[in-house]
Design a protein around this motif. Sequence first.
Motif, mmCIF file in Angstrom:
data_model
loop_
_atom_site.group_PDB
_atom_site.id
_atom_site.type_symbol
_atom_site.label_atom_id
_atom_site.label_comp_id
_atom_site.label_asym_id
_atom_site.label_seq_id
_atom_site.Cartn_x
_atom_site.Cartn_y
_atom_site.Cartn_z
ATOM 1 N N PHE A 106 -17.258 10.511 -4.505
ATOM 2 C CA PHE A 106 -18.632 10.221 -4.113
ATOM 3 C C PHE A 106 -19.200 9.010 -4.846
ATOM 4 N N ASN A 107 -18.534 8.551 -5.898
ATOM 5 C CA ASN A 107 -19.072 7.425 -6.667
ATOM 6 C C ASN A 107 -17.936 6.564 -7.200
ATOM 7 N N GLU A 108 -18.288 5.401 -7.694
ATOM 8 C CA GLU A 108 -17.287 4.426 -8.130
ATOM 9 C C GLU A 108 -16.534 4.888 -9.369
ATOM 10 N N ARG A 109 -17.207 5.632 -10.246
ATOM 11 C CA ARG A 109 -16.552 6.119 -11.459
ATOM 12 C C ARG A 109 -15.392 7.056 -11.137
ATOM 13 N N ILE A 110 -15.621 8.005 -10.254
ATOM 14 C CA ILE A 110 -14.558 8.941 -9.875
ATOM 15 C C ILE A 110 -13.484 8.219 -9.067
ATOM 16 N N ARG A 111 -13.883 7.244 -8.273
ATOM 17 C CA ARG A 111 -12.897 6.439 -7.534
ATOM 18 C C ARG A 111 -11.931 5.752 -8.512
ATOM 19 N N THR A 112 -12.467 5.211 -9.594
ATOM 20 C CA THR A 112 -11.629 4.570 -10.606
ATOM 21 C C THR A 112 -10.724 5.584 -11.294
ATOM 22 N N TYR A 113 -11.263 6.760 -11.621
ATOM 23 C CA TYR A 113 -10.446 7.800 -12.251
ATOM 24 C C TYR A 113 -9.266 8.187 -11.363
ATOM 25 N N LEU A 114 -9.522 8.362 -10.070
ATOM 26 C CA LEU A 114 -8.457 8.773 -9.149
ATOM 27 C C LEU A 114 -7.385 7.691 -9.034
ATOM 28 N N ARG A 115 -7.816 6.439 -8.969
ATOM 29 C CA ARG A 115 -6.847 5.349 -8.888
ATOM 30 C C ARG A 115 -5.981 5.297 -10.146
ATOM 31 N N LEU A 116 -6.616 5.439 -11.297
ATOM 32 C CA LEU A 116 -5.869 5.386 -12.550
ATOM 33 C C LEU A 116 -4.922 6.578 -12.672
ATOM 34 N N GLN A 117 -5.367 7.756 -12.261
ATOM 35 C CA GLN A 117 -4.478 8.916 -12.334
ATOM 36 C C GLN A 117 -3.236 8.711 -11.471
ATOM 37 N N GLN A 118 -3.424 8.165 -10.273
ATOM 38 C CA GLN A 118 -2.283 7.900 -9.397
ATOM 39 C C GLN A 118 -1.337 6.882 -10.032
ATOM 40 N N LEU A 119 -1.897 5.832 -10.634
ATOM 41 C CA LEU A 119 -1.071 4.798 -11.253
ATOM 42 C C LEU A 119 -0.344 5.327 -12.490
ATOM 43 N N PHE A 120 -1.021 6.128 -13.305
ATOM 44 C CA PHE A 120 -0.368 6.708 -14.477
ATOM 45 C C PHE A 120 0.775 7.639 -14.065
ATOM 46 N N SER A 121 0.571 8.390 -12.987
ATOM 47 C CA SER A 121 1.622 9.280 -12.490
ATOM 48 C C SER A 121 2.832 8.478 -12.010
ATOM 49 N N ARG A 122 2.568 7.397 -11.264
ATOM 50 C CA ARG A 122 3.661 6.536 -10.793
ATOM 51 C C ARG A 122 4.399 5.894 -11.962
ATOM 52 N N LEU A 123 3.631 5.446 -12.957
ATOM 53 C CA LEU A 123 4.239 4.801 -14.119
ATOM 54 C C LEU A 123 5.160 5.762 -14.853
ATOM 55 N N GLY A 124 4.725 6.990 -15.054
ATOM 56 C CA GLY A 124 5.556 7.969 -15.743
ATOM 57 C C GLY A 124 6.860 8.250 -15.013
ATOM 58 N N GLU A 125 6.776 8.287 -13.685
ATOM 59 C CA GLU A 125 7.991 8.542 -12.899
ATOM 60 C C GLU A 125 8.950 7.358 -12.965
ATOM 61 N N LEU A 126 8.435 6.153 -12.895
ATOM 62 C CA LEU A 126 9.293 4.971 -12.902
ATOM 63 C C LEU A 126 9.937 4.728 -14.263
ATOM 64 N N VAL A 127 9.180 4.966 -15.332
ATOM 65 C CA VAL A 127 9.740 4.770 -16.682
ATOM 66 C C VAL A 127 10.902 5.719 -16.930
ATOM 67 N N GLY A 128 10.840 6.902 -16.354
ATOM 68 C CA GLY A 128 11.894 7.890 -16.564
ATOM 69 C C GLY A 128 13.187 7.601 -15.815
ATOM 70 N N ARG A 129 13.202 6.589 -14.985
ATOM 71 C CA ARG A 129 14.419 6.230 -14.253
ATOM 72 C C ARG A 129 15.217 5.185 -15.025
ATOM 73 N N ASP A 130 16.426 4.889 -14.539
ATOM 74 C CA ASP A 130 17.347 4.035 -15.290
ATOM 75 C C ASP A 130 17.519 2.640 -14.715
ATOM 76 N N GLN A 131 17.225 2.454 -13.433
ATOM 77 C CA GLN A 131 17.534 1.189 -12.791
ATOM 78 C C GLN A 131 16.549 0.088 -13.208
ATOM 79 N N ALA A 132 17.068 -1.129 -13.309
ATOM 80 C CA ALA A 132 16.222 -2.272 -13.674
ATOM 81 C C ALA A 132 15.111 -2.478 -12.650
ATOM 82 N N LEU A 133 15.389 -2.214 -11.374
ATOM 83 C CA LEU A 133 14.373 -2.384 -10.342
ATOM 84 C C LEU A 133 13.221 -1.402 -10.546
ATOM 85 N N ASP A 134 13.539 -0.164 -10.936
ATOM 86 C CA ASP A 134 12.494 0.818 -11.225
ATOM 87 C C ASP A 134 11.638 0.360 -12.401
ATOM 88 N N HIS A 135 12.261 -0.195 -13.406
ATOM 89 C CA HIS A 135 11.518 -0.668 -14.571
ATOM 90 C C HIS A 135 10.690 -1.913 -14.234
#
Length: 251
Positions: free
Chosen positions: A8-37
């Motif tokens: 409903f507001n820009e603050r929560i919109r930013t939180y949701l975007r950051l949560q999605q990005l942090f989740s993606r980052l955690g998954e990619l760091v845990g992989r081994d391929q150079a492309l994932d990194h």
Amino acid sequence: MILYEYPFNERIRTYLRLQQLFSRLGELVGRDQALDHHFALITLFEIMEVGGRSELKSEVLKDLERQKQVYSAYRGNPAISEKALDGLIAQLDHLFEALNHVAGKMGQSLTDHDFLMALRSRVAIPGGTCEFDLPAYHAWQHHDASSRTRDLQQWILPFAPWAQAIEQLLQMLRESGSSQKVMATSGQLQQNLPQGRSFQLLRLKIDPSLGLTPEISCNRLLVVIRMMRQQSDGKLVATTDDVPFEMTLCA
């Protein structure tokens, strides 16, 4: 069920975007391929971009303090476990202190890292990270996976207090609402919101077998949801069917 969330507001919109990005980052760091990194680093730069507002830190700290005050008011309530309440308040205190000790805005600790900033300036250019543009980065991609992972973990460490605080705030926000089963009559739902309540997040769950996508529009007074069906050419067309789904309003 497919879950959709609408802020409903820009603050929560930013939180949701950051949560999605942090989740993606955690998954990619845990992989081994150079492309994932490679894409882990691109995600890291996206986090710095989304979280780069100077006032974001004060907003997160205020939200943590606000939640602490809300839950502190439950002390003495016989229906509430004092032990669980103390643990939650202690966790909020820990998150507040950890984030409060982070210097500057999100990602500021990396702005003096020449290797990363050179890469950041090139990733916006299509094909801009080729070996003839960034030979040092090309060499880094040929390090063994464990070495690259250690580097990534070191670079993302300053972001941990941000990720933990935002994760906790969104979890508490989501838990504040109660789900209700509703019907989009002829494919549309329009619902007035009660006066005196400030909602921050709408959550919608729909059966994927229906093949429909919700188009959501919200403000502090009104929620409008239209159910759309995707055509073979990719175009979305409003359906006239009655569509059942679950909706949660979180304050």
